[in-house]
Write a protein that holds these residues in place. Structure first.
Motif, PDB file in Angstrom:
ATOM      1  N   HIS A 272       0.724  -1.014  -0.356  1.00 16.79           N
ATOM      2  CA  HIS A 272      -0.261   0.328   0.245  1.00 16.79           C
ATOM      3  C   HIS A 272       0.864   1.454   0.056  1.00 16.79           C
ATOM      4  O   HIS A 272       0.456   2.108  -1.001  1.00 16.79           O
ATOM      5  CB  HIS A 272      -0.560   0.208   1.206  1.00 16.79           C
ATOM      6  N   SER A 273       1.657   1.601   0.638  1.00 16.20           N
ATOM      7  CA  SER A 273       2.914   2.050   0.534  1.00 16.20           C
ATOM      8  C   SER A 273       3.333   2.959  -0.153  1.00 16.20           C
ATOM      9  O   SER A 273       3.504   3.963  -0.790  1.00 16.20           O
ATOM     10  CB  SER A 273       4.386   2.293   2.419  1.00 16.20           C
ATOM     11  N   GLU A 274       3.892   1.366  -0.961  1.00 16.05           N
ATOM     12  CA  GLU A 274       4.605   1.655  -2.471  1.00 16.05           C
ATOM     13  C   GLU A 274       4.264   2.259  -3.160  1.00 16.05           C
ATOM     14  O   GLU A 274       4.080   3.156  -4.462  1.00 16.05           O
ATOM     15  CB  GLU A 274       5.143  -0.078  -2.216  1.00 16.05           C
ATOM     16  N   ASP A 275       2.225   1.851  -3.372  1.00 16.31           N
ATOM     17  CA  ASP A 275       1.545   2.172  -4.152  1.00 16.31           C
ATOM     18  C   ASP A 275       1.557   3.891  -3.967  1.00 16.31           C
ATOM     19  O   ASP A 275       1.033   4.465  -5.034  1.00 16.31           O
ATOM     20  CB  ASP A 275       0.062   1.597  -3.659  1.00 16.31           C
ATOM     21  N   SER A 276       1.415   4.212  -2.764  1.00 19.01           N
ATOM     22  CA  SER A 276       0.900   5.556  -2.320  1.00 19.01           C
ATOM     23  C   SER A 276       2.092   6.401  -2.668  1.00 19.01           C
ATOM     24  O   SER A 276       2.309   7.720  -3.462  1.00 19.01           O
ATOM     25  CB  SER A 276       1.277   5.674  -0.656  1.00 19.01           C
TER      26      SER A 276
ATOM     27  N   ARG B 201       4.244   5.999  -5.799  1.00 12.31           N
ATOM     28  CA  ARG B 201       3.987   6.055  -7.381  1.00 12.31           C
ATOM     29  C   ARG B 201       3.618   6.890  -7.281  1.00 12.31           C
ATOM     30  O   ARG B 201       3.351   8.026  -8.029  1.00 12.31           O
ATOM     31  CB  ARG B 201       3.714   4.895  -7.800  1.00 12.31           C
ATOM     32  N   LYS B 202       1.969   7.067  -6.198  1.00 15.76           N
ATOM     33  CA  LYS B 202       0.948   7.787  -6.791  1.00 15.76           C
ATOM     34  C   LYS B 202       1.808   9.696  -6.481  1.00 15.76           C
ATOM     35  O   LYS B 202       1.344  10.059  -7.406  1.00 15.76           O
ATOM     36  CB  LYS B 202      -0.197   7.900  -6.105  1.00 15.76           C
ATOM     37  N   MET B 203       2.656   9.178  -5.406  1.00 15.55           N
ATOM     38  CA  MET B 203       3.227  10.463  -4.762  1.00 15.55           C
ATOM     39  C   MET B 203       3.828  11.061  -5.952  1.00 15.55           C
ATOM     40  O   MET B 203       4.102  12.231  -6.616  1.00 15.55           O
ATOM     41  CB  MET B 203       3.727  10.589  -3.541  1.00 15.55           C
TER      42      MET B 203
ATOM     43  N   ILE C 238       4.350  10.212  -9.430  1.00 16.03           N
ATOM     44  CA  ILE C 238       3.187  11.297 -10.082  1.00 16.03           C
ATOM     45  C   ILE C 238       2.516  12.168 -10.308  1.00 16.03           C
ATOM     46  O   ILE C 238       2.941  12.911 -11.189  1.00 16.03           O
ATOM     47  CB  ILE C 238       1.909  10.003 -11.072  1.00 16.03           C
ATOM     48  N   ILE C 239       2.244  12.744  -9.367  1.00 13.38           N
ATOM     49  CA  ILE C 239       1.726  13.823  -8.956  1.00 13.38           C
ATOM     50  C   ILE C 239       2.634  15.159  -9.017  1.00 13.38           C
ATOM     51  O   ILE C 239       2.902  16.041  -9.331  1.00 13.38           O
ATOM     52  CB  ILE C 239       0.921  14.114  -7.506  1.00 13.38           C
ATOM     53  N   THR C 240       4.311  14.648  -8.271  1.00 13.10           N
ATOM     54  CA  THR C 240       5.060  15.657  -7.809  1.00 13.10           C
ATOM     55  C   THR C 240       5.875  16.461  -9.816  1.00 13.10           C
ATOM     56  O   THR C 240       5.941  17.190 -10.064  1.00 13.10           O
ATOM     57  CB  THR C 240       6.417  15.088  -7.205  1.00 13.10           C
TER      58      THR C 240
ATOM     59  N   HIS D 161       3.868  15.695 -12.216  1.00 14.64           N
ATOM     60  CA  HIS D 161       2.970  17.014 -13.477  1.00 14.64           C
ATOM     61  C   HIS D 161       2.918  18.498 -12.139  1.00 14.64           C
ATOM     62  O   HIS D 161       3.075  18.742 -12.809  1.00 14.64           O
ATOM     63  CB  HIS D 161       1.312  16.510 -12.689  1.00 14.64           C
TER      64      HIS D 161
END
Length: 91
Positions: free
Chosen positions: A73-77, A79-81, A83-85, A87
């Protein structure tokens, strides 16, 4: 007369020997029963220790699975962060 007395003495001696034999057999049996009891107690302790070990191993495995879920779950979070960074850097 003396033959009867000798026979009685022999019978008394035999009865005495039988009593001693019976007593020693009882002693041996008591010793064996005590020994068996001790062995059963030791075996029971080992079995309980083994089942406790299995219980602890199961608990450790369940905890590990829970930790693994948290890590994924942390790894997924992360990765999402990332991507946001990325962008945000483009804006």
């Amino acid at each position: 007369g003396s033959t009867k007395m000798a026979a009685a003495a022999a019978a008394g001696g035999a009865a005495d020997a039988q009593a001693r034999f019976g007593h020693s057999v009882k002693g041996l049996l008591t010793e064996k029963v005590t020994s068996c009891g001790t062995d059963v107690i030791a075996l029971t302790k080992q079995v309980l220790k083994g089942s406790r070990s299995a219980e602890l191993l199961g608990q450790a495995a369940r905890n590990m699975v829970m930790q693994e879920d948290a890590i994924l779950h942390s790894e997924d979070s992360l990765r999402k962060m990332a991507i946001i960074t990325t962008h945000l850097q483009y804006q």
